[in-house]
Design a protein around this motif. Structure first.
Motif, PDB file in Angstrom:
ATOM      1  N   LEU A   1      63.339  58.853  64.961  1.00 15.24           N
ATOM      2  CA  LEU A   1      64.322  57.979  65.606  1.00 15.24           C
ATOM      3  C   LEU A   1      65.539  57.777  64.707  1.00 15.24           C
ATOM      4  O   LEU A   1      66.683  57.761  65.183  1.00 15.24           O
ATOM      5  CB  LEU A   1      63.674  56.645  65.954  1.00 15.24           C
ATOM      6  CG  LEU A   1      64.554  55.611  66.667  1.00 15.24           C
ATOM      7  CD1 LEU A   1      65.202  56.185  67.917  1.00 15.24           C
ATOM      8  CD2 LEU A   1      63.737  54.370  67.010  1.00 15.24           C
ATOM      9  N   ASN A   2      65.295  57.638  63.418  1.00 11.79           N
ATOM     10  CA  ASN A   2      66.415  57.515  62.483  1.00 11.79           C
ATOM     11  C   ASN A   2      67.280  58.769  62.504  1.00 11.79           C
ATOM     12  O   ASN A   2      68.510  58.701  62.432  1.00 11.79           O
ATOM     13  CB  ASN A   2      65.881  57.247  61.073  1.00 11.79           C
ATOM     14  CG  ASN A   2      66.980  57.029  60.058  1.00 11.79           C
ATOM     15  OD1 ASN A   2      67.490  57.979  59.482  1.00 11.79           O
ATOM     16  ND2 ASN A   2      67.340  55.777  59.848  1.00 11.79           N
TER      17      ASN A   2
ATOM     18  N   ALA B   1      55.378  56.424  62.979  1.00  6.34           N
ATOM     19  CA  ALA B   1      56.001  57.481  62.176  1.00  6.34           C
ATOM     20  C   ALA B   1      57.285  57.956  62.832  1.00  6.34           C
ATOM     21  O   ALA B   1      58.296  58.214  62.152  1.00  6.34           O
ATOM     22  CB  ALA B   1      55.034  58.644  61.991  1.00  6.34           C
ATOM     23  N   TRP B   2      57.282  58.085  64.166  1.00  2.00           N
ATOM     24  CA  TRP B   2      58.522  58.454  64.873  1.00  2.00           C
ATOM     25  C   TRP B   2      59.579  57.370  64.684  1.00  2.00           C
ATOM     26  O   TRP B   2      60.749  57.674  64.429  1.00  2.00           O
ATOM     27  CB  TRP B   2      58.244  58.677  66.358  1.00  2.00           C
ATOM     28  CG  TRP B   2      59.487  58.728  67.173  1.00  2.00           C
ATOM     29  CD1 TRP B   2      60.014  57.748  67.959  1.00  2.00           C
ATOM     30  CD2 TRP B   2      60.435  59.813  67.245  1.00  2.00           C
ATOM     31  NE1 TRP B   2      61.203  58.140  68.517  1.00  2.00           N
ATOM     32  CE2 TRP B   2      61.473  59.410  68.098  1.00  2.00           C
ATOM     33  CE3 TRP B   2      60.481  61.084  66.662  1.00  2.00           C
ATOM     34  CZ2 TRP B   2      62.555  60.242  68.378  1.00  2.00           C
ATOM     35  CZ3 TRP B   2      61.564  61.900  66.948  1.00  2.00           C
ATOM     36  CH2 TRP B   2      62.577  61.480  67.797  1.00  2.00           C
TER      37      TRP B   2
ATOM     38  N   ALA C   1      63.276  47.961  59.060  1.00  4.74           N
ATOM     39  CA  ALA C   1      63.685  49.107  59.872  1.00  4.74           C
ATOM     40  C   ALA C   1      64.141  48.658  61.251  1.00  4.74           C
ATOM     41  O   ALA C   1      65.148  49.145  61.779  1.00  4.74           O
ATOM     42  CB  ALA C   1      62.533  50.107  59.991  1.00  4.74           C
ATOM     43  N   LEU C   2      63.410  47.732  61.857  1.00  3.86           N
ATOM     44  CA  LEU C   2      63.801  47.232  63.172  1.00  3.86           C
ATOM     45  C   LEU C   2      65.166  46.566  63.110  1.00  3.86           C
ATOM     46  O   LEU C   2      66.023  46.791  63.971  1.00  3.86           O
ATOM     47  CB  LEU C   2      62.750  46.251  63.683  1.00  3.86           C
ATOM     48  CG  LEU C   2      62.910  45.763  65.127  1.00  3.86           C
ATOM     49  CD1 LEU C   2      62.898  46.917  66.106  1.00  3.86           C
ATOM     50  CD2 LEU C   2      61.811  44.755  65.468  1.00  3.86           C
TER      51      LEU C   2
ATOM     52  N   PRO D   1      65.312  59.392  55.983  1.00  4.09           N
ATOM     53  CA  PRO D   1      65.115  58.041  56.493  1.00  4.09           C
ATOM     54  C   PRO D   1      64.391  57.126  55.513  1.00  4.09           C
ATOM     55  O   PRO D   1      64.677  55.928  55.459  1.00  4.09           O
ATOM     56  CB  PRO D   1      64.285  58.279  57.758  1.00  4.09           C
ATOM     57  CG  PRO D   1      64.652  59.653  58.204  1.00  4.09           C
ATOM     58  CD  PRO D   1      64.844  60.423  56.936  1.00  4.09           C
ATOM     59  N   GLY D   2      63.460  57.681  54.733  1.00  9.08           N
ATOM     60  CA  GLY D   2      62.767  56.844  53.765  1.00  9.08           C
ATOM     61  C   GLY D   2      63.722  56.193  52.786  1.00  9.08           C
ATOM     62  O   GLY D   2      63.588  55.014  52.443  1.00  9.08           O
TER      63      GLY D   2
END
Length: 527
Positions: A317-318, A311-312, A346-347, A93-94
């Motif tokens: 979540l990703n 962090a989630w 991210a949002l 995800p990062g």
């Protein structure tokens, strides 16, 4: 709700410091050009300098914990003043956020600074010197150094790194805190720390959140739920944010709530200094709203837990979104409205990549809105401040429903009136902490407060039991018995487990998104 993050408290060392030493240290600090955070802010949380480029270093290139700490502190310091910043690429995800910022916001990516000495050489003009801590012999000195890094614009280094740092040209040793603890730092330097944000961070965490602590001049500590912690919270302004996470979920949230402080679980969140440095929120809208047509059905909505956990939001979540079963049924996700400040890219990515059409992904605010609080434990005036802030965040994040996590507060209409008086909050989903609720629906300001009826949670309710429970209920949309709100525990159940439940439901059951669920309740359930 933040589960699965219990960490052992660490014993902090103590050292007596002479009056002469303290005077010298204070004079030294007063001679520094101190940069205070807060000149750039979003809705309520500090943000980095508007971002233009990222020096990307793979996390695998940081071969020991001391290297991770050093780069995190440098991240935060650089983000205070520079549009060229640092990103630690953990992959997964990062990498998604890094690449999305590049393509969507035209952020240039530079991978030529592949080791920490190269990063330090490149950004050394951003620091005024260094602070020494001792990870092996005094773990709490790491939090002391983290606390002072931001206000002193100082690189923080372990004793083992000093020779290399000096060879690069950073030779000004500002402090050696190797023998100091957090109480010493607070007693002697509390006037340097932000009054609107602090960080609760275990010293076993090395680069997650430490960059944001440096950016924001956050006092950083880890002490359990103690009277000293209470004193630290008392030293913050009302309505302040406590980042990170402690070691006793219920007690730490209760204590913070009683002090008017909002907890934002984020101890394992990386790169917040860079992620917060995106400012554009134009067009940040969900694309999955719909107006359902009432049928004689029993209506079910599933909500994935832990939306309060930054962090989630950035990791688990990703990974949920990468599950091949996503898009086979409608589902709701809790998410933090503070991503508007902390990680708007991210949002936006979630909204753009949400499943649309006959089945949908839909987002609601995680508990208990802006961050994790127990509303029943806040004073009336503190809660007023909190919900005012939440209303702004809900509008910016295009969220219309807020989760509530509290204990024994379902019937507290005096509390829910404050939430539901706000124009950006259409409904509340009440999830009881360690209590059983039965899907009750009550009306406050002509808006519903809807209690959880079931959970899908390993060790509590399995798939077969949940299927049986739901199928036994009536298709009666005019009564509370015609609706089932299910909380899905994100740490023990996946979208594939929800799919098993959905496939076992009878024809008179229909799965909808949270916003459709609320609209059906409003259309059909008598007030």
């Amino acid at each position: 709700m933040v589960i699965g993050k219990r960490r052992k408290n660490l014993i902090k060392g103590k050292k007596i410091v002479s009056t002469f030493t303290i005077v010298v240290l204070v004079l030294l600090v007063s001679s520094l050009s101190v940069t205070y955070a807060g000149n750039r802010s979003g809705v309520s949380l500090p943000k980095g300098t508007p971002l233009k480029s990222l020096a990307v270093i793979p996390s695998s290139n940081l071969t020991n914990n001391e290297d991770k700490v050093l780069v995190a502190a440098l991240q935060g310091i650089v983000a205070k003043s520079s549009s060229e910043q640092i990103f630690i690429d953990e992959g997964g995800p990062g990498a998604t956020w890094k690449n999305y910022m590049s393509t969507t916001y035209n952020i240039k990516l530079n991978d030529q600074y592949s080791t920490w000495p190269l990063l330090v050489e490149h950004f050394k003009d951003k620091v005024k010197g260094y602070i020494v801590y001792d990870m092996n012999n005094n773990a709490s000195s790491l939090n002391v150094a983290t606390s002072l890094s931001g206000p002193m614009n100082a690189l923080i280094i372990d004793k083992s790194q000093e020779e290399v740092v000096r060879s690069i040209g950073i030779t000004n040793k500002i402090l050696d805190v190797s023998g100091k603890n957090e109480k010493w730092a607070y007693d002697n330097y509390k006037n340097l720390f932000s009054k609107s944000i602090a960080a609760e961070l275990n010293t076993s965490i090395y680069y997650h959140l430490r960059d944001y602590a440096a950016l924001t001049n956050s006092f950083t500590f880890f002490d359990g739920v103690t009277n000293w912690r209470k004193g630290v919270l008392n030293g913050l302004n009302k309505g302040s944010a406590l980042m990170g996470y402690g070691n006793n979920e219920f007690d730490m949230i209760e204590q913070a709530s009683q002090k008017g402080i909002t907890s934002i679980p984020s101890d394992l969140a990386p790169n917040l200094s860079a992620l917060s440095s995106i400012y554009s929120t134009e067009g940040l809208k969900q694309q999955t709203y719909s107006n359902p047509i009432t049928k004689k059905k029993h209506y079910v909505t599933f909500v994935i837990s832990d939306g309060d956990n930054i962090a989630w939001n950035l990791w688990g979540l990703n990974e949920y979104f990468n599950n091949p079963d996503r898009g086979k049924f409608s589902v709701g996700y809790g998410i933090s409205p503070t991503l508007v400040d902390l990680a708007p890219a991210a949002l936006r990515w979630y909204y753009e990549n949400a499943t649309k059409g006959k089945v949908k992904d839909h987002f609601i605010a995680g508990p208990s809105g802006t961050g994790y609080i127990f509303p029943s434990q806040m004073s009336s005036s503190d809660l007023d401040t909190y919900v005012d802030n939440l209303n702004t965040y809900m509008g910016k994040a295009d969220l219309r429903i807020s989760e509530i996590l509290d204990q024994g507060a379902l019937t507290r209409t005096d509390i829910w009136k404050k939430y539901l008086a706000k124009p950006n909050i259409d409904a509340l989903f009440y999830f009881g902490y360690g209590e059983t609720t039965h899907g009750d629906i009550q009306w406050v300001n002509n808006k519903p407060v809807i209690a959880q009826r079931d959970v899908l949670w390993d060790g509590i309710t399995d798939e077969e039991t949940l299927i049986t429970n739901i199928n036994s209920r009536p298709a009666s949309p005019t009564t509370a018995d015609g609706y089932t709100l299910v909380l899905v525990h994100c740490w023990t159940k996946s979208l594939s487990d929800i799919k098993t439940v959905v496939e076992g439901l009878s024809p008179n059951v229909e799965v909808v998104t949270p916003d459709e669920y609320v609209k059906l309740v409003k259309q059909n359930h008598a007030k």
